[in-house]
Scaffold this active site. Structure first.
Site, mmCIF file in Angstrom:
data_model
loop_
_atom_site.group_PDB
_atom_site.id
_atom_site.type_symbol
_atom_site.label_atom_id
_atom_site.label_comp_id
_atom_site.label_asym_id
_atom_site.label_seq_id
_atom_site.Cartn_x
_atom_site.Cartn_y
_atom_site.Cartn_z
ATOM 1 N N PHE A 9 -57.878 -0.962 -40.396
ATOM 2 C CA PHE A 9 -57.415 -0.893 -41.427
ATOM 3 C C PHE A 9 -57.621 -1.287 -42.526
ATOM 4 O O PHE A 9 -57.600 -2.468 -42.726
ATOM 5 C CB PHE A 9 -55.780 -0.924 -40.930
ATOM 6 C CG PHE A 9 -54.625 -0.386 -42.083
ATOM 7 C CD1 PHE A 9 -54.525 1.153 -41.728
ATOM 8 C CD2 PHE A 9 -54.356 -1.041 -43.261
ATOM 9 C CE1 PHE A 9 -53.743 1.674 -42.895
ATOM 10 C CE2 PHE A 9 -53.355 -0.340 -44.011
ATOM 11 C CZ PHE A 9 -53.092 1.112 -43.925
ATOM 12 N N GLU B 88 -61.221 10.714 -53.879
ATOM 13 C CA GLU B 88 -60.233 10.207 -52.884
ATOM 14 C C GLU B 88 -60.603 8.756 -52.703
ATOM 15 O O GLU B 88 -61.913 8.357 -52.644
ATOM 16 C CB GLU B 88 -60.626 10.771 -51.492
ATOM 17 C CG GLU B 88 -59.581 12.188 -51.355
ATOM 18 C CD GLU B 88 -58.293 11.674 -50.635
ATOM 19 O OE1 GLU B 88 -57.971 10.539 -50.927
ATOM 20 O OE2 GLU B 88 -57.591 12.490 -50.027
ATOM 21 N N ASP B 89 -59.708 7.767 -52.518
ATOM 22 C CA ASP B 89 -59.994 6.376 -51.772
ATOM 23 C C ASP B 89 -60.855 6.364 -50.643
ATOM 24 O O ASP B 89 -61.979 5.917 -50.506
ATOM 25 C CB ASP B 89 -58.888 5.801 -51.920
ATOM 26 C CG ASP B 89 -57.646 6.311 -51.120
ATOM 27 O OD1 ASP B 89 -57.661 7.282 -50.531
ATOM 28 O OD2 ASP B 89 -56.805 5.298 -50.860
ATOM 29 N N LYS C 193 -64.014 7.137 -43.043
ATOM 30 C CA LYS C 193 -63.814 6.320 -41.600
ATOM 31 C C LYS C 193 -63.968 7.411 -40.786
ATOM 32 O O LYS C 193 -63.116 8.318 -40.001
ATOM 33 C CB LYS C 193 -62.166 5.918 -41.587
ATOM 34 C CG LYS C 193 -62.061 4.614 -41.060
ATOM 35 C CD LYS C 193 -60.619 4.234 -40.527
ATOM 36 C CE LYS C 193 -59.912 3.720 -41.795
ATOM 37 N NZ LYS C 193 -58.363 3.505 -41.410
ATOM 38 N N ASP D 288 -59.989 9.462 -43.814
ATOM 39 C CA ASP D 288 -59.483 8.896 -42.564
ATOM 40 C C ASP D 288 -59.571 10.246 -41.516
ATOM 41 O O ASP D 288 -60.529 10.548 -41.170
ATOM 42 C CB ASP D 288 -58.315 8.185 -42.385
ATOM 43 C CG ASP D 288 -58.043 7.321 -41.344
ATOM 44 O OD1 ASP D 288 -58.699 7.258 -40.632
ATOM 45 O OD2 ASP D 288 -56.828 7.117 -41.169
ATOM 46 N N ASP E 288 -53.750 0.281 -50.129
ATOM 47 C CA ASP E 288 -52.570 -0.483 -49.815
ATOM 48 C C ASP E 288 -52.167 -0.377 -48.401
ATOM 49 O O ASP E 288 -52.629 0.264 -47.489
ATOM 50 C CB ASP E 288 -51.263 0.124 -50.700
ATOM 51 C CG ASP E 288 -50.794 1.346 -50.059
ATOM 52 O OD1 ASP E 288 -51.702 2.200 -49.833
ATOM 53 O OD2 ASP E 288 -49.564 1.337 -49.584
ATOM 54 N N ARG F 191 -53.255 -3.602 -53.167
ATOM 55 C CA ARG F 191 -53.956 -2.654 -54.037
ATOM 56 C C ARG F 191 -54.876 -3.237 -55.257
ATOM 57 O O ARG F 191 -55.738 -2.952 -55.434
ATOM 58 C CB ARG F 191 -53.023 -1.640 -54.752
ATOM 59 C CG ARG F 191 -52.432 -0.651 -53.955
ATOM 60 C CD ARG F 191 -51.548 0.547 -54.829
ATOM 61 N NE ARG F 191 -50.884 1.227 -54.173
ATOM 62 C CZ ARG F 191 -50.936 2.420 -53.317
ATOM 63 N NH1 ARG F 191 -52.140 2.870 -52.980
ATOM 64 N NH2 ARG F 191 -49.894 2.645 -52.899
ATOM 65 N N LYS G 185 -51.764 7.214 -54.567
ATOM 66 C CA LYS G 185 -52.140 6.197 -55.610
ATOM 67 C C LYS G 185 -53.524 5.575 -55.334
ATOM 68 O O LYS G 185 -54.039 4.913 -56.230
ATOM 69 C CB LYS G 185 -50.957 5.002 -55.751
ATOM 70 C CG LYS G 185 -49.674 5.603 -55.851
ATOM 71 C CD LYS G 185 -48.634 4.167 -55.765
ATOM 72 C CE LYS G 185 -47.283 4.817 -55.637
ATOM 73 N NZ LYS G 185 -46.402 3.475 -55.329
ATOM 74 N N GLY G 186 -53.989 5.753 -54.178
ATOM 75 C CA GLY G 186 -54.942 5.114 -53.593
ATOM 76 C C GLY G 186 -56.547 4.903 -54.312
ATOM 77 O O GLY G 186 -56.984 4.132 -54.664
HETATM 78 P P1 IMP Z 1 -55.953 10.965 -44.008
HETATM 79 O O1 IMP Z 1 -55.265 12.105 -44.128
HETATM 80 O O2 IMP Z 1 -55.884 10.384 -42.621
HETATM 81 O O3 IMP Z 1 -57.612 11.295 -43.920
HETATM 82 O O4 IMP Z 1 -55.810 9.691 -44.830
HETATM 83 C C1 IMP Z 1 -55.940 9.749 -46.085
HETATM 84 C C2 IMP Z 1 -54.904 8.659 -46.837
HETATM 85 O O5 IMP Z 1 -54.397 7.760 -46.029
HETATM 86 C C3 IMP Z 1 -55.956 8.117 -47.794
HETATM 87 O O6 IMP Z 1 -55.939 8.678 -48.976
HETATM 88 C C4 IMP Z 1 -55.398 6.465 -48.092
HETATM 89 O O7 IMP Z 1 -54.187 6.780 -48.961
HETATM 90 C C5 IMP Z 1 -54.590 6.550 -46.288
HETATM 91 N N1 IMP Z 1 -55.404 5.850 -45.575
HETATM 92 C C6 IMP Z 1 -56.327 6.269 -44.589
HETATM 93 N N2 IMP Z 1 -56.653 5.240 -44.107
HETATM 94 C C7 IMP Z 1 -56.317 4.070 -44.521
HETATM 95 C C8 IMP Z 1 -56.377 2.523 -44.434
HETATM 96 O O8 IMP Z 1 -57.673 2.210 -43.558
HETATM 97 N N3 IMP Z 1 -55.899 1.789 -45.379
HETATM 98 C C9 IMP Z 1 -55.037 2.225 -46.168
HETATM 99 N N4 IMP Z 1 -54.815 3.738 -46.088
HETATM 100 C C10 IMP Z 1 -55.428 4.527 -45.589
HETATM 101 MG MG MG Z 2 -51.767 4.849 -48.948
#
Ligand code: IMP
Ligand code: MG
Length: 175
Positions: free
Chosen positions: A152, A99-100, A131, A103, A159, A165, A41-42
């Site tokens: 975070f 993508e939002d 990040k 990470d 969220d 959000r 949803k982000g």
């Molecule tokens: P990844 O798979 O670790 O790269 O994370 C991707 C997803 O995790 C993002 O699309 C977000 O929905 C969620 N996410 C990653 N970092 C954060 C954060 O700092 N706050 C909230 N959601 C996060």
């Molecule tokens: Mg999320």
């Protein structure tokens, strides 16, 4: 445990960043109609603002959904496509995944692998936030908004446990 919001990125800074990304996409997709695929949803607010800043006519706006962190602030180390797209709409299109935040890179890499199997004409990644300190899987961000520190993040679609959000600016959630 009391959590507090620490202001990180203003509405004005977000708006300027989204405008710049829209311009970069307009420049690169001048004679093409890309399909924008938002990750739910982000990315919903970012995608909504991004497309309204773009002048290039779009082929379509689509959404995918991947498994999330659940109620934790730490990645589970795995992602799964929960809502995908029909192969026939992806094949042969110029696709931009939106993508939002990237990470660990696990979610994004999973989404990109999923789309790549359907043989789009091209596949690029546009992410509002990066990040980099937490990357586990290498991901090339073709259109990057802003890098953020290893904190975070919430707000502007992003969220914690489905909360925050709706905040128009971006904050770090701290204990
Ligand atoms: P990844 O798979 O670790 O790269 O994370 C991707 C997803 O995790 C993002 O699309 C977000 O929905 C969620 N996410 C990653 N970092 C954060 C954060 O700092 N706050 C909230 N959601 C996060
Ligand atoms: Mg999320």
């Amino acid at each position: 445990m009391e959590r507090k919001l620490v202001h990180l990125i203003s509405e004005e800074k977000i708006a300027a960043t989204v405008r710049r990304l829209a311009q970069e996409l307009d420049r690169d997709y001048q004679n093409r109609s890309p399909m924008l695929v938002g990750v739910l949803k982000g990315a919903f607010i970012f995608l909504a603002d991004l497309v309204r800043n773009m002048k290039t006519p779009l082929y379509s706006i689509e959404f995918m959904r991947l498994s999330s962190y659940g109620s934790s602030t730490v990645s589970s180390g795995q992602a799964e496509v929960v809502i995908g797209l029909p192969e026939e709409i992806v094949r042969g299109q110029d696709v931009v995944l939106v993508e939002d935040i990237v990470d660990t890179g696990i979610t994004t890499a999973t989404a990109l692998d999923y789309l790549r199997r359907y043989q789009p004409a091209s596949l690029k990644l546009c992410a509002l936030l990066d990040k980099p300190a937490r990357r586990q899987v290498p991901v090339t961000i073709d259109y990057l908004g802003l890098s953020v520190p290893d904190r975070f993040i919430v707000g502007y679609g992003i969220d914690f446990n489905q909360k925050y959000r709706q905040l128009p600016a971006i904050y770090a959630l701290e204990e």
